[in-house]
Design a protein around this motif. Structure first.
Motif, mmCIF file in Angstrom:
data_model
loop_
_atom_site.group_PDB
_atom_site.id
_atom_site.type_symbol
_atom_site.label_atom_id
_atom_site.label_comp_id
_atom_site.label_asym_id
_atom_site.label_seq_id
_atom_site.Cartn_x
_atom_site.Cartn_y
_atom_site.Cartn_z
ATOM 1 N N ARG A 88 32.651 33.870 32.315
ATOM 2 C CA ARG A 88 31.825 35.081 32.417
ATOM 3 C C ARG A 88 32.355 35.902 33.584
ATOM 4 O O ARG A 88 32.492 35.380 34.703
ATOM 5 N N VAL A 89 32.668 37.158 33.315
ATOM 6 C CA VAL A 89 33.218 38.011 34.350
ATOM 7 C C VAL A 89 32.185 39.055 34.753
ATOM 8 O O VAL A 89 31.547 39.679 33.915
ATOM 9 N N TYR A 90 32.013 39.189 36.052
ATOM 10 C CA TYR A 90 31.075 40.137 36.656
ATOM 11 C C TYR A 90 31.898 41.183 37.380
ATOM 12 O O TYR A 90 32.779 40.846 38.190
ATOM 13 N N ARG A 91 31.611 42.444 37.111
ATOM 14 C CA ARG A 91 32.370 43.517 37.740
ATOM 15 C C ARG A 91 31.447 44.371 38.596
ATOM 16 O O ARG A 91 30.354 44.759 38.161
ATOM 17 N N PRO A 92 31.905 44.708 39.796
ATOM 18 C CA PRO A 92 31.103 45.558 40.683
ATOM 19 C C PRO A 92 31.351 47.028 40.385
ATOM 20 O O PRO A 92 32.263 47.389 39.627
ATOM 21 N N ASP A 93 30.570 47.864 40.990
ATOM 22 C CA ASP A 93 30.814 49.304 40.887
ATOM 23 C C ASP A 93 32.222 49.622 41.379
ATOM 24 O O ASP A 93 32.661 49.109 42.412
ATOM 25 N N GLY A 94 32.918 50.430 40.623
ATOM 26 C CA GLY A 94 34.241 50.858 41.039
ATOM 27 C C GLY A 94 35.386 50.033 40.517
ATOM 28 O O GLY A 94 36.550 50.422 40.651
ATOM 29 N N ALA A 95 35.102 48.859 39.919
ATOM 30 C CA ALA A 95 36.184 48.018 39.402
ATOM 31 C C ALA A 95 36.863 48.722 38.229
ATOM 32 O O ALA A 95 36.216 49.341 37.391
ATOM 33 N N GLY A 96 38.200 48.634 38.174
ATOM 34 C CA GLY A 96 38.943 49.199 37.069
ATOM 35 C C GLY A 96 39.058 50.698 37.077
ATOM 36 O O GLY A 96 39.376 51.305 36.057
ATOM 37 N N THR A 97 38.820 51.319 38.206
ATOM 38 C CA THR A 97 38.892 52.794 38.288
ATOM 39 C C THR A 97 40.084 53.256 39.106
ATOM 40 O O THR A 97 40.090 54.360 39.643
ATOM 41 N N GLY A 98 41.094 52.416 39.221
ATOM 42 C CA GLY A 98 42.245 52.768 40.038
ATOM 43 C C GLY A 98 42.089 52.379 41.486
ATOM 44 O O GLY A 98 42.975 52.642 42.299
ATOM 45 N N ASN A 99 40.966 51.773 41.814
ATOM 46 C CA ASN A 99 40.709 51.302 43.177
ATOM 47 C C ASN A 99 40.526 49.788 43.109
ATOM 48 O O ASN A 99 39.410 49.304 42.931
ATOM 49 N N PRO A 100 41.616 49.016 43.211
ATOM 50 C CA PRO A 100 41.535 47.573 42.994
ATOM 51 C C PRO A 100 40.524 46.893 43.908
ATOM 52 O O PRO A 100 40.381 47.250 45.081
ATOM 53 N N VAL A 101 39.835 45.931 43.357
ATOM 54 C CA VAL A 101 38.860 45.149 44.120
ATOM 55 C C VAL A 101 39.297 43.690 44.101
ATOM 56 O O VAL A 101 40.080 43.277 43.242
ATOM 57 N N PRO A 102 38.824 42.879 45.040
ATOM 58 C CA PRO A 102 39.201 41.463 45.042
ATOM 59 C C PRO A 102 38.739 40.743 43.773
ATOM 60 O O PRO A 102 37.849 41.213 43.054
ATOM 61 N N THR A 103 39.354 39.601 43.524
ATOM 62 C CA THR A 103 39.008 38.749 42.386
ATOM 63 C C THR A 103 38.612 37.377 42.911
ATOM 64 O O THR A 103 39.361 36.769 43.685
ATOM 65 N N VAL A 104 37.464 36.880 42.485
ATOM 66 C CA VAL A 104 36.972 35.571 42.920
ATOM 67 C C VAL A 104 36.743 34.705 41.686
ATOM 68 O O VAL A 104 35.983 35.081 40.791
ATOM 69 N N VAL A 105 37.379 33.546 41.640
ATOM 70 C CA VAL A 105 37.132 32.571 40.577
ATOM 71 C C VAL A 105 36.108 31.575 41.102
ATOM 72 O O VAL A 105 36.332 30.924 42.131
#
Length: 315
Positions: free
Chosen positions: A69-86
């Protein structure tokens, strides 16, 4: 410091005569009761909001597909990379799943500002050690290969987990270093199980009455460990492994937790090996507090503090 008063009603319920003891039943019954305590008792409106939630499958070991299950924060995938946590859930390697730990992942997603991939690794006794370890390592490799489509940043890939999941995160961090990748930027270990080979004072000090009991730990170990397993194997007891060169760590413990001292021993050993460590002990809290912000202001504060420390490592 006494147990935080916000947790007293919960502990009174869990310690009442009518509540079955996990160690007295079967894995199937324990899983059912844990879901009743977590998923079924949850108020949907109380879940922490995030930008999006998506179920998917993740490659585990031996070609097995695992629930993810993947949870995405505001702004993810908008050209502003965010960290990834497994993230690897807790439950003694026997109980728990991506549903029982849904809100924990939401907290990390929102407070850290990271894409969080929660992995449903196979459970013991059906898949005893090292099965969950192999699943966890395969899942991290899968995440690294698919980080762009997840919406995260490959340069800021972290592992996280609570309890048994904290054990898996610690073992994966060592495996990734030894196997030359994927490179990890941080590890978040929430009241982790770090040593099956020794007995620590907190195991007797907090043996009864604080949710996780000494009898539960014996029961979990009996289900997870094959008869020929070496308790000192670093892939079972990460405290027994080589610790230099590991990614920076946030290690979290609770004052009323049987696993407190082993977790703190791991934090100290990491620091002695030259690994940057942020260690938090929340004295009035119990094992499992990371799932209790909705009923415990002290737990909520601890969760926010924990996430802020991880966020600082992933800036």
């Amino acid at each position: 410091m006494p147990v935080d008063e916000s947790l007293e009603p919960l502990l009174a319920l869990l310690n009442s005569p009518g509540v079955p003891k996990m160690s007295d039943g079967t894995p199937e019954l324990a899983r059912l009761n844990f879901r009743r305590f977590t998923v079924d008792a949850r108020q949907p409106e109380a879940l922490v909001p995030v930008a999006s939630v998506e179920d998917m499958t993740v490659d585990g070991a031996d070609g097995v597909s695992l629930p993810g299950r993947v949870y995405r924060p505001d702004g993810a995938g908008t050209g502003n990379p965010v960290p990834t946590v497994v993230f690897f859930h807790g439950g003694g390697f026997v109980i728990g799943d991506i549903d029982t730990h849904d809100d924990q992942c939401r907290w990390i997603c929102r407070e850290v500002g990271a894409v969080v991939l929660s992995v449903g690794y196979r459970l013991a006794p059906e898949s005893p050690w090292p099965g969950p370890v192999e699943d966890a390592l395969a899942a991290v490799r899968w995440a690294a290969a698919h980080v762009a489509e997840l919406g995260g940043d490959a340069a800021r890939l972290a592992v996280a987990g609570d309890s048994a999941g904290g054990n898996l995160a610690a073992v994966v961090a060592q495996d990734c270093r030894d196997a030359s990748g994927p490179a990890l930027a941080a590890q978040l270990l929430i009241y982790p199980a770090t040593d099956f080979a020794d007995v620590y004072p907190s195991m007797s000090e907090n043996a009864e009455g604080y949710f996780l009991t000494a009898a539960d730990m014996v029961w979990f170990s009996a289900n997870y460990l094959p008869s020929d397993a070496d308790p000192a194997d670093p892939r079972l007891s990460p405290l027994r492994g080589r610790l230099d060169g590991l990614p920076p760590a946030v290690v979290v413990t609770a004052g009323y937790d049987p696993l407190r001292d082993a977790g703190e021993a791991y934090a100290s050993a990491l620091e002695a090996a030259g690994v940057p460590v942020t260690a938090h002990r929340f004295d009035g809290l119990i094992h499992g507090f990371f799932g209790l912000p909705a009923m415990s202001p002290a737990s909520e504060k601890a969760v926010r503090t924990t996430c802020a420390s991880l966020r600082d490592l992933l800036v």
